[in-house]
Design a protein around this motif. Sequence first.
Motif, PDB file in Angstrom:
ATOM      1  N   GLY A 220       0.821  -1.186  -0.038  1.00  0.00           N
ATOM      2  CA  GLY A 220       0.058  -0.114  -0.105  1.00  0.00           C
ATOM      3  C   GLY A 220       0.714   1.295   0.055  1.00  0.00           C
ATOM      4  N   ILE A 221       2.056   1.284  -0.152  1.00  0.00           N
ATOM      5  CA  ILE A 221       3.090   2.482  -0.222  1.00  0.00           C
ATOM      6  C   ILE A 221       2.672   3.282  -1.362  1.00  0.00           C
ATOM      7  CG2 ILE A 221       5.240   3.479  -0.445  1.00  0.00           C
ATOM      8  CD1 ILE A 221       6.345   0.931   1.549  1.00  0.00           C
ATOM      9  N   ILE A 222       2.726   2.757  -2.519  1.00  0.00           N
ATOM     10  CA  ILE A 222       2.617   3.516  -3.583  1.00  0.00           C
ATOM     11  C   ILE A 222       1.232   3.921  -3.710  1.00  0.00           C
ATOM     12  CG2 ILE A 222       2.318   3.578  -6.215  1.00  0.00           C
ATOM     13  CD1 ILE A 222       5.088   3.796  -5.145  1.00  0.00           C
ATOM     14  N   PHE A 223       0.307   3.191  -3.403  1.00  0.00           N
ATOM     15  CA  PHE A 223      -1.103   3.598  -3.050  1.00  0.00           C
ATOM     16  C   PHE A 223      -1.549   4.660  -2.412  1.00  0.00           C
ATOM     17  CE2 PHE A 223      -5.037   2.894  -0.972  1.00  0.00           C
ATOM     18  CZ  PHE A 223      -6.098   2.840  -1.990  1.00  0.00           C
ATOM     19  N   ALA A 224      -0.903   4.355  -1.320  1.00  0.00           N
ATOM     20  CA  ALA A 224      -1.084   5.581  -0.421  1.00  0.00           C
ATOM     21  C   ALA A 224      -0.426   6.917  -0.861  1.00  0.00           C
ATOM     22  CB  ALA A 224      -0.113   5.370   0.921  1.00  0.00           C
ATOM     23  N   LEU A 225       0.434   7.099  -1.682  1.00  0.00           N
ATOM     24  CA  LEU A 225       1.134   8.207  -2.183  1.00  0.00           C
ATOM     25  C   LEU A 225       0.510   8.582  -3.605  1.00  0.00           C
ATOM     26  CD1 LEU A 225       4.866   7.298  -1.444  1.00  0.00           C
ATOM     27  CD2 LEU A 225       3.598   9.027  -0.381  1.00  0.00           C
ATOM     28  N   LEU A 226      -0.277   7.661  -3.903  1.00  0.00           N
ATOM     29  CA  LEU A 226      -0.974   8.050  -5.171  1.00  0.00           C
ATOM     30  C   LEU A 226      -2.119   9.449  -4.812  1.00  0.00           C
ATOM     31  CD1 LEU A 226      -2.067   4.521  -6.758  1.00  0.00           C
ATOM     32  CD2 LEU A 226      -0.005   6.093  -7.213  1.00  0.00           C
ATOM     33  N   GLY A 227      -2.296  10.001  -6.120  1.00  0.00           N
ATOM     34  CA  GLY A 227      -3.523  11.123  -5.991  1.00  0.00           C
ATOM     35  C   GLY A 227      -3.009  12.500  -6.276  1.00  0.00           C
ATOM     36  N   PHE A 228      -1.891  12.764  -6.493  1.00  0.00           N
ATOM     37  CA  PHE A 228      -1.267  13.986  -6.997  1.00  0.00           C
ATOM     38  C   PHE A 228      -2.079  14.527  -8.097  1.00  0.00           C
ATOM     39  CE2 PHE A 228       1.723  11.363  -8.990  1.00  0.00           C
ATOM     40  CZ  PHE A 228       1.620  11.827 -10.320  1.00  0.00           C
ATOM     41  N   GLU A 229      -2.266  13.527  -8.914  1.00  0.00           N
ATOM     42  CA  GLU A 229      -3.073  13.967 -10.331  1.00  0.00           C
ATOM     43  C   GLU A 229      -4.402  14.403 -10.083  1.00  0.00           C
ATOM     44  OE1 GLU A 229      -4.831  10.079  -9.554  1.00  0.00           O
ATOM     45  OE2 GLU A 229      -3.003  10.811  -9.129  1.00  0.00           O
ATOM     46  N   GLN A 230      -5.068  14.385  -9.028  1.00  0.00           N
ATOM     47  CA  GLN A 230      -6.444  14.964  -9.033  1.00  0.00           C
ATOM     48  C   GLN A 230      -6.367  16.422  -9.116  1.00  0.00           C
ATOM     49  OE1 GLN A 230      -8.860  12.926  -8.801  1.00  0.00           O
ATOM     50  NE2 GLN A 230      -7.102  11.297  -8.405  1.00  0.00           N
ATOM     51  N   ALA A 231      -5.321  17.120  -9.082  1.00  0.00           N
ATOM     52  CA  ALA A 231      -5.187  18.807  -9.214  1.00  0.00           C
ATOM     53  C   ALA A 231      -5.400  18.712 -10.804  1.00  0.00           C
ATOM     54  CB  ALA A 231      -4.293  19.339  -8.823  1.00  0.00           C
ATOM     55  N   ILE A 232      -4.831  17.856 -11.293  1.00  0.00           N
ATOM     56  CA  ILE A 232      -4.882  17.955 -12.823  1.00  0.00           C
ATOM     57  C   ILE A 232      -5.976  17.372 -13.483  1.00  0.00           C
ATOM     58  CG2 ILE A 232      -3.345  17.015 -14.799  1.00  0.00           C
ATOM     59  CD1 ILE A 232      -0.722  16.470 -13.298  1.00  0.00           C
ATOM     60  N   GLN A 233      -6.682  16.537 -12.768  1.00  0.00           N
ATOM     61  CA  GLN A 233      -7.712  15.933 -13.484  1.00  0.00           C
ATOM     62  C   GLN A 233      -8.863  17.201 -13.527  1.00  0.00           C
ATOM     63  OE1 GLN A 233      -7.209  13.602 -15.091  1.00  0.00           O
ATOM     64  NE2 GLN A 233      -7.040  11.566 -14.028  1.00  0.00           N
ATOM     65  N   LEU A 234      -8.742  17.935 -12.449  1.00  0.00           N
ATOM     66  CA  LEU A 234      -9.560  18.952 -12.372  1.00  0.00           C
ATOM     67  C   LEU A 234      -8.927  20.450 -12.962  1.00  0.00           C
ATOM     68  CD1 LEU A 234     -10.735  19.073  -8.295  1.00  0.00           C
ATOM     69  CD2 LEU A 234     -12.038  18.077 -10.555  1.00  0.00           C
ATOM     70  N   ALA A 235      -8.203  20.309 -13.920  1.00  0.00           N
ATOM     71  CA  ALA A 235      -7.706  21.557 -14.584  1.00  0.00           C
ATOM     72  C   ALA A 235      -8.741  22.215 -15.256  1.00  0.00           C
ATOM     73  CB  ALA A 235      -6.512  21.018 -15.683  1.00  0.00           C
TER      74      ALA A 235
END
Length: 545
Positions: A220-235
Amino acid sequence: MVSVDQSVPEATKDPSGLRRDVGLIGLMWASVGSIIGSGWLYGAHDAAIQAGPSAIISWVIGAIAIVLLALVHAELGGMFPVAGGTARYPHYAFGGLAGMSFGWFSWLQAATVAPIEVEAMIGYAGHWSWAKHFQHADKTLTTSGLLVAVVLMAVFVGVNFFGVRVLAHTNSAATWWKIAVPLGAIFVVAVGNFHPANFHSESFAPFGAKGVLTAISTSGIIFALLGFEQAIQLAGESRNPKRDLPRATLGSVAIGAVIYILLQVVFIAALPHAAFANGWAHLAFKGDSGPWAGLATVVGLGWLAIVLYLDAIISPGGTGLIYTTATSRVSYGLAKNGYAPKIFAKTDARGVPWFGLIMSFVTGVICFLPFPSWHKLVGFITSASVLMYAGAPLAYGVFADKLPRLERPYRLPAGKVISPLSFVVANLIIYWAGWDTLWRLGVAIILGYLLLGTYAWYATASEAPDAPRLDFRAAQWLPVYLVGMGVISWQGGFGGQGNIPLWWDILLIAVFSIGIYYWARATSSTVEDIERSIDEVVITDAPAH
């Protein structure tokens, strides 16, 4: 054709059906709210089982890997502030076939996160007597648990229907809480319960390098760190995306990485020796089904345990909320590129892609059936997410070569080195997930080709004006890439046949990745086709009410 300076219009002048209502804090909190989810509740515990105290190294490697990918996304997000950005970059660079493929990877990971957060909420709620019957002994959902999961998915969708402004305010409030609680737990547990001997009394790295690497993808390490792209999805809904997207992307990764590394250090240091006396693989203590809350109880902090059980509802809930948003925005982008029916691009009076939201609910409910527990789904999501991220470095290399004068609000230092390196790192993370996960991901990829490919064929056969151009020449490297990763995983030592020794497999992945990177760059779309694809989005990304 595409201009060198593509300034972003003000909200009142935006040509999109989406409303530009989100500022820097809203964007950053969308990403931070996705990063600080159920991963913090389970990640430290599961990583310690996989790697012992050396799990700290796993978190550092994972954070570096995500930072490399986030740096690439930060430049691309500023260059192309469009909704569902991660699904569109490969489309610009390699045409329809690659765009459709990475769009499916993007949608697949986004659609499966909300269900896993629901399962985390139900799992921690099992501490309370009224919720014990929601799960079986093996942590899978019972019939009543499945019904509760469906209701929670419906709540996520319902909040999203109020529009992105309400969503941003709701998520911002939840994110303040989600940051405060783990930071508070770090400080309170560490005071009086920090035992440095825990890092070496048994063994710092009981499972060697393989344990460290395996933990990155499977605990779950990478899974935990995922999510930075949400700002990009809301561009497409950002008030000033070219300024705010890079800041939100990099800022969210920095906040998440620091919190998670501190959590792992304190978790290991605070454990009573009896919890790992039989070896880290057999780590066990009372209440470890909810690891952090259980640990708080064991060290005499019952009041903190209550707060953590409450947080186990709020943190995953906030993440599930924003990923429900992301799913509808990715499907919006797929429809705008002609890969999915146009109904996915229709928005209501609040600018919400309503059909995409409905389908995110349906998909989430379906996920509960083959993946009825948190631990069964985490490795799959990790691999799908990183596969989606892998498209950005490939696209970056193309834009650096063919669009060197296009305005870049954030310019990645040493981009021509970091870009291929981040692609190598992404493929290593995928490989470390293991063959048992990757063959299932392969099945999902084939399903996506059947669904989206059928629609593309229909649109082309019916001579629809928005039929996608499936550029096979520019994507000739793609089948070799996907099949090659599968073969290496099958023959490798992470759940495969074990015919490729450790370190040699890493070297093979690196060489293979570099070969694919430069092959993709050499056969990418022409400058004219890239500019045409960008112009089509800028000009035709119009309201579809």
